[in-house]
Design a protein around this motif. Structure first.
Motif, short mmCIF file in Angstrom:
data_model
loop_
_atom_site.label_atom_id
_atom_site.label_comp_id
_atom_site.label_asym_id
_atom_site.label_seq_id
_atom_site.Cartn_x
_atom_site.Cartn_y
_atom_site.Cartn_z
N SER A 125 3.46 -12.75 -0.74
CA SER A 125 2.47 -12.32 0.23
C SER A 125 1.29 -11.64 -0.49
N ALA A 126 1.56 -10.97 -1.61
CA ALA A 126 0.48 -10.34 -2.36
C ALA A 126 -0.49 -11.40 -2.90
N TRP A 127 0.05 -12.53 -3.36
CA TRP A 127 -0.79 -13.60 -3.86
C TRP A 127 -1.66 -14.16 -2.73
N GLU A 128 -1.04 -14.35 -1.56
CA GLU A 128 -1.80 -14.88 -0.42
C GLU A 128 -2.88 -13.90 0.01
N PHE A 129 -2.54 -12.61 0.07
CA PHE A 129 -3.53 -11.60 0.44
C PHE A 129 -4.63 -11.53 -0.60
N SER A 130 -4.28 -11.67 -1.85
CA SER A 130 -5.26 -11.63 -2.92
C SER A 130 -6.29 -12.74 -2.73
N ARG A 131 -5.82 -13.92 -2.43
CA ARG A 131 -6.70 -15.07 -2.21
C ARG A 131 -7.60 -14.83 -1.00
N ASP A 132 -7.00 -14.35 0.10
CA ASP A 132 -7.78 -14.06 1.30
C ASP A 132 -8.83 -12.98 1.03
N TRP A 133 -8.43 -11.96 0.27
CA TRP A 133 -9.36 -10.87 -0.05
C TRP A 133 -10.54 -11.39 -0.86
N GLU A 134 -10.26 -12.26 -1.84
CA GLU A 134 -11.35 -12.85 -2.64
C GLU A 134 -12.29 -13.67 -1.77
N ASP A 135 -11.73 -14.43 -0.82
CA ASP A 135 -12.55 -15.21 0.10
C ASP A 135 -13.42 -14.29 0.96
N MET A 136 -12.84 -13.17 1.39
CA MET A 136 -13.59 -12.23 2.20
C MET A 136 -14.73 -11.61 1.39
N GLU A 137 -14.45 -11.22 0.14
CA GLU A 137 -15.51 -10.66 -0.71
C GLU A 137 -16.64 -11.64 -0.91
N ARG A 138 -16.31 -12.89 -1.18
CA ARG A 138 -17.32 -13.93 -1.38
C ARG A 138 -18.14 -14.10 -0.11
N SER A 139 -17.46 -14.12 1.03
CA SER A 139 -18.15 -14.29 2.30
C SER A 139 -19.10 -13.13 2.58
N LEU A 140 -18.68 -11.92 2.24
CA LEU A 140 -19.56 -10.76 2.44
C LEU A 140 -20.78 -10.81 1.53
N ARG A 141 -20.61 -11.31 0.31
CA ARG A 141 -21.73 -11.41 -0.63
C ARG A 141 -22.69 -12.53 -0.27
N GLU A 142 -22.14 -13.68 0.14
CA GLU A 142 -22.94 -14.88 0.25
C GLU A 142 -23.27 -15.30 1.69
N GLU A 143 -22.55 -14.79 2.67
CA GLU A 143 -22.76 -15.24 4.04
C GLU A 143 -23.28 -14.08 4.89
N ARG A 145 -22.98 -10.11 6.42
CA ARG A 145 -22.39 -8.81 6.10
C ARG A 145 -21.92 -8.06 7.34
N LEU A 146 -22.65 -8.14 8.43
CA LEU A 146 -22.32 -7.32 9.60
C LEU A 146 -21.33 -7.99 10.54
N VAL A 147 -21.59 -9.21 10.94
CA VAL A 147 -20.68 -9.93 11.84
C VAL A 147 -20.12 -11.10 11.04
N ASN A 148 -18.90 -10.92 10.56
CA ASN A 148 -18.33 -11.92 9.67
C ASN A 148 -16.91 -12.25 10.10
N PRO A 149 -16.67 -13.46 10.60
CA PRO A 149 -15.33 -13.83 11.06
C PRO A 149 -14.29 -13.85 9.94
N THR A 150 -14.70 -14.10 8.71
CA THR A 150 -13.75 -14.10 7.59
C THR A 150 -13.18 -12.70 7.38
N PHE A 155 -8.68 -8.92 7.80
CA PHE A 155 -8.16 -7.63 8.27
C PHE A 155 -7.02 -7.83 9.28
N GLU A 156 -7.12 -8.87 10.08
CA GLU A 156 -6.05 -9.16 11.04
C GLU A 156 -4.76 -9.52 10.30
N LYS A 157 -4.86 -10.29 9.21
CA LYS A 157 -3.67 -10.63 8.42
C LYS A 157 -3.06 -9.40 7.77
N VAL A 158 -3.92 -8.52 7.27
CA VAL A 158 -3.42 -7.34 6.55
C VAL A 158 -2.93 -6.26 7.52
N PHE A 159 -3.73 -5.95 8.55
CA PHE A 159 -3.42 -4.83 9.41
C PHE A 159 -2.94 -5.22 10.80
#
Length: 178
Positions: A125-143, A145-150, A155-159
């Motif tokens: 699960s840590a590996w899966e969360f790590s991958r999701d977290w990286e995708d989220m970081e990329r999405s925040l940088r490149e897509e 910042r305020l309203v981001n479904p990723t 956050f729904e997967k983690v919390f």
């Protein structure tokens, strides 16, 4: 021939593989590793089960650029190290036999699926969360910042469901401070 050797449940440490062997219909065969007469499976059958587990729960690390081009040691464990944990840690003969069957299958039947001397890291699960977290970081940088479904999905997967969890005495995990 290696793949015709037989192994009993007592020569296997992994509970899943041990249970599979114990349910075997071949109950009057001699184990080639401890020489007991017990339910056994062929090394080929054990290799198939190990292949399924590796495919489902492990990621190949020996094909990364750091390993291939720079000669670094791969992350994780070698095939023998993984099999050694599942099979008999005191005697590596079974691990080497299963590895021989797997490497033959991967090289000649699966077009070199894992290459020579494969190393793996267990997906968790840590590996899966790590991958999701990286995708989220990329999405925040490149897509966005305020309203981001990723971000919401990650956050729904983690919390997700955290508010419904309870401690042993029945109180919730989340409380308002202040």
């Amino acid at each position: 021939m290696t793949e015709d050797k037989r192994i009993c449940a007592d020569c296997v440490q992994d509970r899943y593989l041990s249970a599979e062997i114990a349910r075997s219909e071949e109950d009057e065969a001699t184990c080639d590793y401890c020489e007991r007469i017990a339910p056994t499976l062929s090394i080929s059958e054990v290799a198939i089960a190990c292949d399924e587990i590796i495919e489902a729960y492990f990621t190949l690390t020996s094909d990364s650029a750091a390993v291939v081009y720079h000669g670094r040691t791969p992350q994780g464990q070698s095939l023998i190290e993984i099999l050694d944990v599942w099979l008999t840690p005191d005697d590596q003969a079974a691990a080497y036999d299963v590895a021989e069957v797997l490497e033959y299958r991967w090289t000649y039947e699966d077009d070199g699926r894992y290459g020579e001397d494969p190393w793996f890291v267990r997906q968790g699960s840590a590996w899966e969360f790590s991958r999701d977290w990286e995708d989220m970081e990329r999405s925040l940088r490149e897509e966005a910042r305020l309203v981001n479904p990723t971000v919401i999905e990650t956050f729904e997967k983690v919390f997700g469901g955290l508010a419904s969890y309870r401690t042993e005495d029945g109180t919730g995990l989340i409380f308002e401070a202040g």
